[in-house]
Design a protein around this motif. Structure first.
Motif, PDB file in Angstrom:
ATOM      1  N   PHE A   1       3.088   7.030   8.515  1.00 13.43           N
ATOM      2  CA  PHE A   1       3.858   7.322   7.305  1.00 13.43           C
ATOM      3  C   PHE A   1       3.100   6.862   6.055  1.00 13.43           C
ATOM      4  O   PHE A   1       3.017   7.589   5.056  1.00 13.43           O
ATOM      5  CB  PHE A   1       5.226   6.634   7.365  1.00 13.43           C
ATOM      6  N   ALA A   2       2.556   5.641   6.109  1.00 15.86           N
ATOM      7  CA  ALA A   2       1.865   5.099   4.931  1.00 15.86           C
ATOM      8  C   ALA A   2       0.618   5.904   4.616  1.00 15.86           C
ATOM      9  O   ALA A   2       0.304   6.145   3.437  1.00 15.86           O
ATOM     10  CB  ALA A   2       1.500   3.634   5.183  1.00 15.86           C
ATOM     11  N   ARG A   3      -0.099   6.335   5.647  1.00 17.95           N
ATOM     12  CA  ARG A   3      -1.301   7.140   5.430  1.00 17.95           C
ATOM     13  C   ARG A   3      -0.962   8.434   4.695  1.00 17.95           C
ATOM     14  O   ARG A   3      -1.758   8.967   3.935  1.00 17.95           O
ATOM     15  CB  ARG A   3      -1.962   7.440   6.777  1.00 17.95           C
TER      16      ARG A   3
ATOM     17  N   ALA B   1       2.930  -5.136   6.421  1.00 17.22           N
ATOM     18  CA  ALA B   1       3.216  -4.650   5.072  1.00 17.22           C
ATOM     19  C   ALA B   1       2.055  -4.936   4.127  1.00 17.22           C
ATOM     20  O   ALA B   1       1.652  -4.078   3.331  1.00 17.22           O
ATOM     21  CB  ALA B   1       4.496  -5.296   4.551  1.00 17.22           C
ATOM     22  N   ASP B   2       1.509  -6.148   4.217  1.00 18.05           N
ATOM     23  CA  ASP B   2       0.388  -6.508   3.349  1.00 18.05           C
ATOM     24  C   ASP B   2      -0.797  -5.578   3.597  1.00 18.05           C
ATOM     25  O   ASP B   2      -1.468  -5.130   2.648  1.00 18.05           O
ATOM     26  CB  ASP B   2      -0.021  -7.961   3.594  1.00 18.05           C
TER      27      ASP B   2
ATOM     28  N   ARG C   1      -4.141  -1.024   1.875  1.00 21.88           N
ATOM     29  CA  ARG C   1      -4.941   0.111   2.338  1.00 21.88           C
ATOM     30  C   ARG C   1      -4.487   1.431   1.727  1.00 21.88           C
ATOM     31  O   ARG C   1      -5.306   2.295   1.420  1.00 21.88           O
ATOM     32  CB  ARG C   1      -4.887   0.191   3.863  1.00 21.88           C
ATOM     33  N   HIS C   2      -3.159   1.606   1.562  1.00 25.33           N
ATOM     34  CA  HIS C   2      -2.648   2.925   1.175  1.00 25.33           C
ATOM     35  C   HIS C   2      -1.931   2.937  -0.170  1.00 25.33           C
ATOM     36  O   HIS C   2      -1.428   3.987  -0.584  1.00 25.33           O
ATOM     37  CB  HIS C   2      -1.695   3.446   2.259  1.00 25.33           C
ATOM     38  N   GLN C   3      -1.860   1.791  -0.839  1.00 22.74           N
ATOM     39  CA  GLN C   3      -1.201   1.701  -2.151  1.00 22.74           C
ATOM     40  C   GLN C   3       0.232   2.243  -2.107  1.00 22.74           C
ATOM     41  O   GLN C   3       0.656   3.031  -2.961  1.00 22.74           O
ATOM     42  CB  GLN C   3      -2.010   2.448  -3.232  1.00 22.74           C
TER      43      GLN C   3
END
Length: 263
Positions: free
Chosen positions: A25-27, A46-47, A52-54
């Motif tokens: 999802f984050a990517r 989370a960190d 990595r993905h802002q």
């Protein structure tokens, strides 16, 4: 609306498929809400994802095995003025052994998490998903397609998740909401440790697909709006073969395949 302006909730996000889904999802640019009991593990995740993905990642400690855990999680998210565009009901676990020997309380807690929590979170967040024409991903299992001796309650809970998911998928289609039941086979994750099933012939000595592989394929199936997705050709064939095999034979076969392996 691009994924960069969307938010997804993932339950069971501290390890295994849930953690891998968070990366997917984050990517893609989703902001995330991660929910599980292991706050420290989720905060480390989370960190990493934020750097990595802002993306923005909110961590919420939640015990979804309790009767009011899902309601509390929903209230916490709404108190933060968060609207969901995707919900991944991933939290769940199994236990291995004969039903006659298992304690009742853990079986009931498993039913609460694997079934009731899925229903409650889906019900409470449906207004969000309908308003945003969002996506719902429910982690079921190939266990959903047949009875499962030595894991009787777990298999039954996943059959519920599959049936529930397919039914509401048909109901929600006119509202623009897609529902995907992800049905992986045995996967290399913390599941086997939690279920205490390393002695089962289903997993002992087997090379299992990774959580990352299952999550990536399941995420893509969700984005396609596929209602039922079974990763792996052999898993798909076995799930389909159940439809043409006498149920007593299927149950006997699963018992043979699942029994404690010889040392």
């Amino acid at each position: 609306m691009t994924a960069a302006h969307k938010t997804a909730l993932i339950t069971g996000a501290s390890s295994g498929i849930g953690k891998a889904l968070a990366h997917e999802f984050a990517r893609d640019g989703y902001h995330l809400v991660l929910a599980a009991r292991s706050v420290a593990k989720m905060q480390a995740l989370a960190d990493e994802l934020q750097q990595r993905h802002q993306v923005t990642v909110t961590v919420i400690g939640a015990d979804l095995e309790t009767n009011d855990g899902a309601q509390k999680l929903h209230a916490d998210i709404k108190a933060r003025n968060i609207t969901l565009h995707a919900l991944a009901n991933n939290a769940g676990y199994g236990s291995f052994g004969e039903f006659k020997d298992s304690a009742l309380a853990p079986e009931l807690a498993m039913m609460q998490l694997n079934m009731n929590t899925v229903v409650v979170l889906t019900k409470l967040f449906l207004p969000d998903l309908i308003a945003t024409r969002g996506k719902l991903l429910n982690t079921a299992s190939t266990a959903a397609f047949q009875p499962g001796p030595y894991m009787a309650v777990y298999y039954a809970t996943k059959a519920f998740v599959l049936s529930f998911s397919e039914a509401i998928a048909a109901e929600l289609a006119p509202h623009g909401v897609t529902v995907t039941a992800l049905c992986p086979g045995p996967t290399a994750s913390g599941f086997q440790d939690k279920a205490d099933m390393h002695a089962s012939a289903l997993v002992k000595g087997k090379r299992l697909p990774t959580s990352e592989d299952v999550a990536a394929k399941g995420y893509r199936a969700m984005q396609r709006g596929q209602r039922v997705y079974i990763p792996g050709c052999m898993n798909w064939i076995m799930a389909q073969s159940v439809r043409f095999t006498p149920r007593a034979m299927v149950t006997a076969l699963v018992k043979h395949m699942s029994k404690p392996a010889a040392a």
